[in-house]
Design a protein around this motif. Sequence first.
Motif, short mmCIF file in Angstrom:
data_model
loop_
_atom_site.label_atom_id
_atom_site.label_comp_id
_atom_site.label_asym_id
_atom_site.label_seq_id
_atom_site.Cartn_x
_atom_site.Cartn_y
_atom_site.Cartn_z
N MET A 106 -94.39 11.65 -41.18
CA MET A 106 -95.71 11.92 -40.62
C MET A 106 -95.54 12.08 -39.11
SD MET A 106 -98.22 9.14 -42.32
CE MET A 106 -98.32 8.87 -44.07
N ASN A 107 -95.97 13.20 -38.60
CA ASN A 107 -95.99 13.42 -37.16
C ASN A 107 -97.37 13.03 -36.67
OD1 ASN A 107 -93.38 14.48 -37.36
ND2 ASN A 107 -94.16 16.53 -37.71
N GLN A 108 -97.46 12.01 -35.87
CA GLN A 108 -98.74 11.48 -35.41
C GLN A 108 -99.04 11.98 -34.00
OE1 GLN A 108 -100.59 8.73 -37.57
NE2 GLN A 108 -99.61 10.43 -38.61
N GLY A 109 -99.97 12.93 -33.89
CA GLY A 109 -100.35 13.49 -32.61
C GLY A 109 -99.59 14.77 -32.29
N GLU A 110 -100.21 15.62 -31.49
CA GLU A 110 -99.59 16.89 -31.11
C GLU A 110 -98.27 16.67 -30.39
OE1 GLU A 110 -102.06 19.80 -29.20
OE2 GLU A 110 -103.78 19.23 -30.46
N ILE A 111 -98.20 15.66 -29.53
CA ILE A 111 -96.99 15.41 -28.75
C ILE A 111 -95.82 15.03 -29.66
CG2 ILE A 111 -97.39 12.95 -28.28
CD1 ILE A 111 -96.17 15.51 -25.70
N ALA A 112 -96.13 14.51 -30.84
CA ALA A 112 -95.09 14.14 -31.80
C ALA A 112 -94.75 15.27 -32.75
CB ALA A 112 -95.55 12.91 -32.60
N GLY A 113 -95.38 16.43 -32.58
CA GLY A 113 -95.04 17.59 -33.39
C GLY A 113 -95.98 17.89 -34.53
N ALA A 114 -97.13 17.21 -34.60
CA ALA A 114 -98.07 17.48 -35.68
C ALA A 114 -98.72 18.85 -35.47
CB ALA A 114 -99.14 16.40 -35.75
N GLY A 115 -98.59 19.73 -36.46
CA GLY A 115 -99.22 21.04 -36.38
C GLY A 115 -100.73 20.93 -36.49
N ILE A 116 -101.19 20.01 -37.33
CA ILE A 116 -102.62 19.71 -37.47
C ILE A 116 -102.75 18.22 -37.21
CG2 ILE A 116 -104.62 19.72 -39.01
CD1 ILE A 116 -103.23 22.09 -40.47
N ALA A 117 -102.90 17.88 -35.95
CA ALA A 117 -102.90 16.48 -35.53
C ALA A 117 -104.18 15.75 -35.89
CB ALA A 117 -102.67 16.39 -34.03
N ALA A 118 -105.26 16.47 -36.11
CA ALA A 118 -106.56 15.83 -36.35
C ALA A 118 -106.71 15.24 -37.75
CB ALA A 118 -107.69 16.83 -36.09
N HIS A 119 -105.85 15.64 -38.69
CA HIS A 119 -105.98 15.15 -40.06
C HIS A 119 -104.63 14.63 -40.54
CE1 HIS A 119 -108.49 15.51 -43.89
NE2 HIS A 119 -107.40 14.84 -44.25
N LEU A 120 -104.59 13.36 -40.85
CA LEU A 120 -103.38 12.70 -41.33
C LEU A 120 -102.78 13.44 -42.53
CD1 LEU A 120 -101.55 10.12 -41.22
CD2 LEU A 120 -103.15 9.10 -42.85
#
Length: 176
Positions: A106-120
């Motif tokens: 799980m990438n948590q947050g944009e800074i961590a690489g989440a493409g869609i950070a708003a939804h887990l």
Amino acid sequence: MQRLWVPHRMVYVADHHQPDRTDCPFCAAPARTDEDALIVARGAHSYVLLNLFPYNNGHMLVCPYRHISGYDEASAEEVAEIGALTQTAMRVAREVMGCHGFNLGMNQGEIAGAGIAAHLHQHIVPRWASDANFFPIIAKTKAMPQLLGDVREAIAAAWPVDPGPGVQRPAGGARA
């Protein structure tokens, strides 16, 4: 010039199919048909779908229905079901695809690489001993050997009849 055919990406090219950028795709997916949203299983608190931009064949995501961004915001029931669905997805992928291992994360947050950070969402990426080749490095291209619809159909069909409390088989995934 070489061509790599990726028909599932047409939805992002055709103007009339462009998703509304303000909508969350993980909130919208459960209202669509399983085939259209690439959903392979639905639970009481979360669901499993194929990644539209897979790293590898069979790349699945487990998402809670609730629109939350962090794992620490998930309820105990959501955490338990995300874990149970992840385990089932791994078993099914081994059975259907013969994979040798997995990357989970799980990438948590944009800074961590989440493409869609708003939804887990949790990634389940099947891996094979021979899945690495020169394409991503030399050609900056990932070759995908199966179409997403075919992968969804195979995984949904192999999903257990009784996957656990609150987990339902998707439409079109009945197993004989």
